[in-house]
Design a protein around this motif. Sequence first.
Motif: not given
Length: 784
Positions: A267-293
């Motif tokens: 599972e791959t996740e990338q998280i983005v938010y403003e680099a301040v002490p108390m961020p008020t907006e946050v975002s993330s997205v997740v994607q997946n990789r795996g062998s042919i089932p």
Amino acid sequence: MAAAAAAAQEAEPACLQSFELYESASRFYIFGTNADKTVWRLLKIDRSETSELDIDECSTVYTQAEYLELVSGLDEDHRSTGGVKFVTKFYGIIGFIKFLGPFYMLIITEQRKIGEIFDHPVYQVTKTSMIELANSKSRSSFLNTRDENRYKKILNTLDLRKDFFFSYSYPIMRGLQRNLSDPQEGWSLYESTFVWNEFLTRQIRNCLQSTLWTVALVYGFFKQDKFAISGKDIMFTLIARRSRHYAGTRYLKRGVNEKGRVANDVETEQIVYEAVPMPTEVSSVVQNRGSIPLFWSQDTSKLNIKPDIILHEKDKNYEATKLHFENLRGRYGNPIIIFNLIKTRERRESMLRREFDKAIRIINKLFSEENQLRFLHWDLHKNSQGEPTNVLDVLLKVAFRALTLTEFFYCQVAPPTGHSHDPYFCDENSNSDISQEDISGSSDSSGNGTTEDKAETSELPQLKPPIFQKGVLRTNCIDCLDRTNVAQYAYGLAALGHQLHALGCVESPELGLGAPVAHHLMHFYERMGDTLAVQYSGSAAHNKIFSAKRGHLKLFIRSQEFFRTLQRHYSNACIDANKQAAINLFLGYFQPKQGSPALWELESSSEEHNNGSFGHTSDSIKRVNSDGSILSVSNTSISGCSGCHNELLTAAQPDVSTELQSSKMESDLVYENEITSPIESKMSNSRYTPTLSHDHIHDVPSSQLDPCNSGDSNFLDLEWLSNSGNSSDERSLAVSTPDAHLSTENVISDIIPETMENQVAGVQAQKLPEQFVQWVNNGDSFWF
């Protein structure tokens, strides 16, 4: 003192982050404390009877002064047997393991901070220690120390200093969306798919009904950095979490198992938010990789760089394939988008492509329309023959289309009020409490709050509505390493544009390949790809497209690819068997027993690893020769290579049900001698689709399954995709430079030959050049 102790008691729960180990002749004493050393707890471990784990947690909470008095008192109590001696300071218990003799405690003795999420530090394990619990008297009752030492050497083959990370106060084994919308703590977190020491911590968690003393290790990749966009400093974090289910090395773990778990599930996740002490907006997205089932495998070969692909005919109804996608739906919701990148021109891959396509179409006949799998079969290798960088344009188009279906996670966090404490953040000094009410702006989602409520909230700035990711993009090629990583980069870039747009950093959600942040992101994904490739296959990833994008010479690219192929082949043929054995011990897949065959006495092929059974099987298999020709169907099992270790299950495993996205967790393996958890996992609302009944799938008319009737995709127009055209982005001619902040420990795994007796013999027998062996063991540089 009493008042101080009462204050400390009220301060609980506290994360224990630092520990001190003391020993007497009869007991180990562990003192644990929080970050600022205001709360101290005591754990006692009996050393006189080590056939069973005897642990006792003292219920008293001590102040620092009381802790010092207690140590002095214990030393006085044990004066007749030598007193109490300080052993070591450490930073968390990894777990307990038993081979043929006593129990051992695995602890983290050194750690390194590698980042933080909302002021919650994330650490990498840099040094560990194995402490034998037996004292001199009880140790003498154990026999066969030679086998015992050999098991310890095998376990040490799994280097915990490489790419294992954890956090005391942030559940890093879960995605940001799950953490904020469904906060959990304690027990259930350890049963996550991505906690690798779940088995090792199971007995202490069962005994104490607590997780205060242990850390939950995640295996994979973590990298974090800040970059400036439109005058804002943005914190970008990339996390890859490897599944502990069906885990192993490249040729010994392929395809799917009976429970629907696939090899190399990440599972791959990338998280983005403003680099301040108390961020008020946050975002993330997740994607997946795996062998042919599907049930398929490859036997390791010291002579053939491309071993035969073996397709097993044991699951004609594709029940395991269906279970895998139900599992993904339970984790991520709908839709599940399959992006299959394997080749169409090479028969050894194209056969798997046809079988996978057939399985998808058959399964879709059984799912309701809203639950049907979306898919795209696209030969990345064929389409990169001309100009490799043009492939990125096409991948970016696919990523944008997929992102419109899955969306991404974004929420605006209300400023902390100071009167509540989020249950999943247990750091007492945290300044970033985020609660479930904060996500939506109000606990009353219907908007029918009282007048007083509305008056209160009207004083605060109005919050933007949250966006939730629903579904996931699942990408695969054959190894799920090289081509897959390029496609994941494209999806990450498409998502990053939307994330930055949601944060108000860019005007358009579509980032081009020429944007400076795109090059920065490529570096992140390239390093992640290298790290995951080393873990699964033994070499860094093939980065031909990334290298071409940077303007590297073709001769340089080809030579790099060639040497990485040799390095990967050497690792697969000579090292992976020992590494697989270590993984089997660490995850509890193999548990040594007196009177049973030892791990090194068992040999198996990749077929037996994939089947989860050992010995000969009667399953028919299709062999595909490396040049593409299909050989005759055989009813005999395939002989394993010398030195390969198998995965021995000590007891029958229960059926694995679908893992729910919210809070239904599972312990996937149950053994004869394990302690079963008395705590039931709680059910909560989730986008869960009940498991379908086991219908006779092949009753579906074959005329409805003809791949030619519906093409290679059911969620985008392939003609539109093929007319992508060239990107306006100019190819960068700059030569890439290494990241000064990137630790080589996170890219190339060192190999310790002295811990691998079979490996050394194998290398000597092959009479390989010493420089070649050093190159394989130490990294990418062939000439010294």
